[in-house]
Design an enzyme around this catalytic site. Structure first.
Site, PDB file in Angstrom:
ATOM      1  N   HIS A 284       0.835  -1.208   0.000  1.00 12.51           N
ATOM      2  CA  HIS A 284       0.000   0.000   0.000  1.00 12.51           C
ATOM      3  C   HIS A 284       0.852   1.232   0.000  1.00 12.51           C
ATOM      4  CE1 HIS A 284       0.883  -1.459   3.892  1.00 12.51           C
ATOM      5  NE2 HIS A 284       0.295  -2.554   3.483  1.00 12.51           N
ATOM      6  N   CYS A 285       2.142   1.077  -0.354  1.00 17.46           N
ATOM      7  CA  CYS A 285       3.025   2.251  -0.413  1.00 17.46           C
ATOM      8  C   CYS A 285       3.495   2.499  -1.845  1.00 17.46           C
ATOM      9  CB  CYS A 285       4.232   2.050   0.490  1.00 17.46           C
ATOM     10  SG  CYS A 285       3.802   1.983   2.236  1.00 17.46           S
ATOM     11  N   ILE A 286       4.281   1.559  -2.370  1.00 16.41           N
ATOM     12  CA  ILE A 286       4.960   1.814  -3.652  1.00 16.41           C
ATOM     13  C   ILE A 286       3.988   2.012  -4.823  1.00 16.41           C
ATOM     14  CG2 ILE A 286       6.855   1.041  -5.155  1.00 16.41           C
ATOM     15  CD1 ILE A 286       7.711   1.526  -2.241  1.00 16.41           C
ATOM     16  N   ASP A 289       1.756   5.720  -3.282  1.00 15.46           N
ATOM     17  CA  ASP A 289       2.304   6.999  -2.823  1.00 15.46           C
ATOM     18  C   ASP A 289       2.831   7.899  -3.937  1.00 15.46           C
ATOM     19  OD1 ASP A 289       1.679   5.833  -0.458  1.00 15.46           O
ATOM     20  OD2 ASP A 289       3.737   5.448   0.172  1.00 15.46           O
TER      21      ASP A 289
END
Ligand SMILES: NC(=O)c1ccc[n+]([C@@H]2O[C@H](COP(=O)([O-])OP(=O)(O)OC[C@H]3O[C@@H](n4cnc5c(N)ncnc54)[C@H](O)[C@@H]3O)[C@@H](O)[C@H]2O)c1
Length: 453
Positions: A284-286, A289
């Protein structure tokens, strides 16, 4: 409230074993008790700070107060120890923000269905805490987000709901989380913490707060610089992963093994950092974001070409993998349509139980669309929970790991390489394996059995 009041004296571990500390003892609240908020709460508590964990999910609150972890790499014992010490408790009662000297926000920041930033969780949290905010309280945002969220969006809801003014009446800061789930070398206490304040006094207070639990604090000039730092770290990863994914295609066409090349290149002691290809971005970041910056950049008439290109390359990966699956099956005179295909590893990265945003879902979707009967095996995900994005897979169970079951599949597709999976058994039991993670590298395999993808 002055700076010294912020320093919370450690309580003796012999103190009260009640799960809800009395109001006077609880000094900081951490909102959002997920992958980021829970380990942070435990680290503050271990350092002698009284922590009240706040979450809207009553099941999580209940589990924590009963000493039960819901995150695989966080032991229940670690929670029990802090409950017993009387320095940690969980609650859904946001009015208790009144008792706090600081509130740290760790709530989700996803993209909406148009792939635009969704900061509604941050704003909802701001609205929930604002009426209870006291003069002198420090509010720190940790959720990954675009520059300006803290000093524009969050500040506006806090000021509106509290009638107080940021910088004058209450303090405001941003400090990005650098959590790396399941990495034993990644400890909250020893990962340097970047902090930016709305005013120099906000920065000083936030630096003092984190200094109680974290070894190295890296102050920067503003909330926006701190927000941009986190995005830069994740954009760096996304772009470099895209680069090796592209190189994988190029070298594969030349019959060169990209894994061998990276292993050799990383022996260079300077100027190279190894990134590895895969079946597509997960977590849920790369995948998310970088697009927070893309969206915000438009407001300034700027275009984020590298981010867009990396997104394009990385999102094409599952399609490439499916083409390799088709090739591998074809070599066995089979087609995707009608084949039984097993995805090994549903979680988005090795050794975690987190399957949100996992490329394995995309692979299962693409293969099913082309007529395959797709199943999965993942010891960390025994059954797929209902989610908005992958609701149609809800209730699907991980298939058992035994010779009869595994050998009944026409093809095995390794999507995530959990360390607990026995890859040699896979080599012994399966005729055809497509490997996106180089998991079969050290196994004894037969010629033509393993297809790298
Ligand atoms: N997971 C990681 O590895 C990681 C690493 C670095 C940064 N981050 C960032 O940290 C933030 C949190 O991520 P996470 O992985 O911990 O998310 P998570 O989904 O694991 O946890 C978020 C928690 O917030 C709670 N929540 C949601 N809305 C709330 C509200 N209005 N009030 C109170 N609680 C609420 C949820 O119930 C959940 O328990 C995100 O911005 C993410 O991008 C995550």
């Amino acid at each position: 409230m002055n700076m010294n009041q912020m320093i919370v004296a450690p309580l003796s571990t012999a103190q009260s074993a009640t799960v809800t500390p009395p109001a006077a003892q609880a000094r900081i609240a951490i909102v959002g008790l997920g992958y980021v908020g829970l380990p942070l709460s435990l680290q503050f508590s271990r350092s002698g700070v009284n922590v009240l964990g706040l979450d809207i999910d009553s099941a999580k609150v209940e589990a924590l107060n009963a000493g039960r972890s819901y995150i695989k790499h966080i032991e229940s014992d670690a929670i029990k120890e802090q409950l017993k010490g009387g320095r940690f408790a969980a609650s859904a009662d946001f009015s208790r923000v009144r008792e706090m000297q600081a509130v740290i926000i760790c709530v989700p920041t996803p993209l909406n269905k148009n792939r635009e930033p969704d900061i509604s969780y941050i704003l909802d949290t701001g609205r929930a805490i604002a009426p209870h905010l006291q003069k002198g309280t420090l509010v720190v945002l940790e959720s990954t987000t675009y520059p300006g969220t803290t000093d524009e969006d969050l500040r506006a809801v806090l000021e509106k709901g509290s009638g107080l003014k940021a910088g004058d009446d209450f303090h405001l800061a941003f400090s990005p989380e650098r959590e790396d789930p399941a990495n034993p070398d990644s400890k909250v206490a020893t990962i340097p913490k970047v902090v930016g304040g709305y005013t120099p006094a906000c920065l000083e207070l936030a630096t003092k707060l984190y200094g109680q639990a974290i070894k190295t604090i890296v102050p920067v000039s503003s909330c926006r610089a701190a927000e941009a730092t986190k995005l830069t770290e994740n954009i760096f990863r996304s772009v470099n992963i895209a680069l090796v994914n592209e190189l994988k295609l190029v070298y594969s066409a030349m019959d060169i093994d990209v894994w061998e090349v990276i292993a050799a290149a990383k022996t260079k002691p300077f100027g190279f950092m190894a990134f590895y290809p895969g079946p597509g971005l997960g977590g849920h970041c790369i995948p998310i974001d970088p697009f927070y910056l893309t969206w915000k950049a438009r407001e300034f008439g700027q275009h984020t070409k590298f981010i867009e290109l990396a997104g394009e390359v990385n999102t094409a990966m599952p399609h490439y993998v499916v083409e390799r699956v088709a090739e591998a099956l074809n070599a066995h005179r089979k087609s995707i349509n009608g084949s039984k295909i097993l995805i090994v590893g549903l979680a988005y990265k090795p050794n975690v139980d987190d399957e949100r945003e996992s490329p394995s879902y995309e692979l299962m979707n693409l293969l099913s669309k082309r007529g395959a009967a797709a199943a999965y095996h993942d010891p960390y995900v025994p059954v797929i929970k209902p989610t908005r994005e992958h609701g149609h897979w809800a209730g699907t169970k991980s298939v058992p790991w035994d010779h009869a079951t595994i050998s009944s599949f026409d093809l095995i597709l390794i999507s995530t390489n959990h360390a607990c999976v026995n890859y040699q058994e896979l080599a012994d039991w399966s005729r055809c394996i497509v490997d996106t993670r180089n998991a079969m590298a050290t196994c004894q395999t037969k010629p033509g059995q393993v297809w790298k993808a």
